[in-house]
Design an enzyme around this catalytic site. Structure first.
Site, PDB file in Angstrom:
ATOM      1  N   GLU A 249      -2.076   7.978  -4.274  1.00  0.00           N
ATOM      2  CA  GLU A 249      -2.353   7.502  -5.629  1.00  0.00           C
ATOM      3  C   GLU A 249      -3.823   7.765  -5.990  1.00  0.00           C
ATOM      4  O   GLU A 249      -4.674   7.774  -5.108  1.00  0.00           O
ATOM      5  CB  GLU A 249      -2.023   5.999  -5.741  1.00  0.00           C
TER       6      GLU A 249
ATOM      7  N   HIS B 136      -0.946   0.259  -9.680  1.00  0.00           N
ATOM      8  CA  HIS B 136      -1.690  -0.596  -8.742  1.00  0.00           C
ATOM      9  C   HIS B 136      -2.386  -1.754  -9.480  1.00  0.00           C
ATOM     10  O   HIS B 136      -3.618  -1.899  -9.447  1.00  0.00           O
ATOM     11  CB  HIS B 136      -2.712   0.249  -7.951  1.00  0.00           C
TER      12      HIS B 136
ATOM     13  N   ARG C 264       0.846  -1.189   0.000  1.00  0.00           N
ATOM     14  CA  ARG C 264       0.000   0.000   0.000  1.00  0.00           C
ATOM     15  C   ARG C 264       0.877   1.232   0.000  1.00  0.00           C
ATOM     16  O   ARG C 264       1.954   1.233   0.612  1.00  0.00           O
ATOM     17  CB  ARG C 264      -0.858   0.066   1.276  1.00  0.00           C
TER      18      ARG C 264
HETATM   19  C1  8YV Z   1      -6.960  -4.108  -5.719  1.00  0.00           C
HETATM   20  C2  8YV Z   1      -5.426  -4.531  -3.740  1.00  0.00           C
HETATM   21  O1  8YV Z   1      -6.773  -4.098  -7.084  1.00  0.00           O
HETATM   22  O2  8YV Z   1      -6.685  -6.374  -2.996  1.00  0.00           O
HETATM   23  C3  8YV Z   1      -6.037  -5.385  -2.685  1.00  0.00           C
HETATM   24  O3  8YV Z   1      -5.864  -5.072  -1.494  1.00  0.00           O
HETATM   25  O4  8YV Z   1      -4.660  -3.694  -3.454  1.00  0.00           O
HETATM   26  C4  8YV Z   1      -5.730  -4.747  -5.172  1.00  0.00           C
HETATM   27  O5  8YV Z   1      -5.787  -6.103  -5.439  1.00  0.00           O
HETATM   28  C5  8YV Z   1      -7.334  -2.704  -5.335  1.00  0.00           C
HETATM   29  O6  8YV Z   1      -7.309  -2.472  -3.966  1.00  0.00           O
HETATM   30  C6  8YV Z   1      -8.717  -2.377  -5.855  1.00  0.00           C
HETATM   31  O7  8YV Z   1      -9.749  -2.660  -4.976  1.00  0.00           O
END
Ligand code: 8YV
Length: 329
Positions: free
Chosen positions: A268, A286, A239
């Protein structure tokens, strides 16, 4: 009468159709970006919401949404949702664990390899017309095979990354709040638990796979970067906010570490503009979980959780079970 749901972002049409069999759906297939007020207004009028990591579901929104019974995140990370506030408001919260472990681990490797071996930098160099002859020292990188891999955050994705390192004959160090059971350490290519400082000091390639929380904010800042080898790489697929981006930019610019690969950023999608001017950083938007089958599995999982939550069943990925025991609102 059908219950009402809101799907905050564009989603696979098949998933939308499936949800429409159960619920009256307000969808956002145009993928409009709602303001916080617009989002709150929509969520306050429904029984359930399917959201992604981009939607902030805070305490005020939850307290004001008296009809709301479930918020289902299409992500494994759920730092975008105030789960304690949801529990107080009697709102079930779910996420999408497991279905993305292997795909995300694959991508962590892709990024680590790309920055160690300067893949994207090489392509930019070639496209810019710089390749006029072979030279012994063109775009020399760091080896991945035989190196020491340092994994910060050894959950399911961290372990999947470690397992892949067996074929690269790597030593694996990991740092996690708690140690893995011995048999899991063996499966994770004999990973060895060490303190954060030792890991940063010893690893050739550091990869971050820990969840974001106020406690993990800036886990990697100037002091931590200073512990790393000048030849080391840093990969973040976890993150934004786990790394202090300003400190990282300074370290990359001054070559205090060799390179970084980042799929996530503070603020972001508005990443710090100074990243764009650095050649020793690989930047992706991402997409660590973005394989076709995995994104479908995540959407299905989120939809399944929402259907369960609103039809009286226990959602499989309920994060706040205390709330399911409360009287229905
Ligand atoms: C997602 C992610 O694409 O699952 C997670 O925590 O970071 C990613 O797989 C993103 O958060 C969209 O919801």
């Amino acid at each position: 009468m059908k219950k009402k749901i809101f799907i905050a972002r564009a989603i696979f049409p098949e998933v939308l159709d499936r949800l429409a069999e159960y619920f009256e759906v307000e969808a956002n297939q145009a993928d409009r970006t709602y303001t916080a007020d617009e989002l709150a207004a929509r969520i306050s009028g429904v029984d359930g919401a399917l959201v992604t990591g981009s939607e902030r579901i805070g305490a005020d929104l939850l307290a004001a949404s008296t009809r709301l019974k479930a918020v289902c995140n299409m992500a494994v990370g759920y730092n975008n949702i105030d789960v304690d506030a949801a529990t107080r408001a009697g709102v079930m919260v779910t996420n999408t664990p497991d279905v993305l472990n292997e795909t995300t681990a694959d991508f962590g490797w892709a990024l680590m390899m790309a920055c160690a071996r300067r893949v994207t930098e090489s392509e930019h160099w070639l496209r810019a017309g710089n390749w006029t002859k072979w030279r012994y020292d063109t775009l020399l990188g760091a080896d991945v095979h035989g190196a020491t891999l340092g994994i910060v955050g050894m959950g399911r994705i961290g372990q999947a990354i470690a397992r892949r390192s067996l074929g690269f004959d790597m030593q694996v160090l990991y740092h996690n709040r708690s140690r893995l059971a011995p048999e899991l350490e063996v499966r994770a290519n004999n990973a060895r638990w060490v303190g954060k400082e030792e890991l940063l000091h010893s690893a050739d390639h550091v990869i971050l796979v820990l969840p974001y929380s106020p406690q993990t904010h800036h886990t990697i800042g100037a002091a931590e970067l200073a512990l790393m080898k000048p030849s080391a790489t840093l990969t973040n697929i976890a993150r934004g906010g786990i790394v202090d981006d300003v400190a990282l930019i300074a370290a990359l610019r001054e070559r205090r570490i060799a390179a970084a690969a980042l799929d996530v950023f503070e603020n972001e999608p508005a990443l710090h503009p100074d990243f764009l001017g650095l050649s020793n950083v690989v930047l992706t938007p991402h997409i660590a979980s973005a394989s076709e089958p995995t994104r479908r599995a995540m959407a299905d999982c989120a939809a399944h959780n929402l259907i369960a939550a609103l039809t009286g069943a226990l959602p499989p990925n309920l994060l706040n079970p205390a709330c399911a025991q409360k009287d229905a609102k």
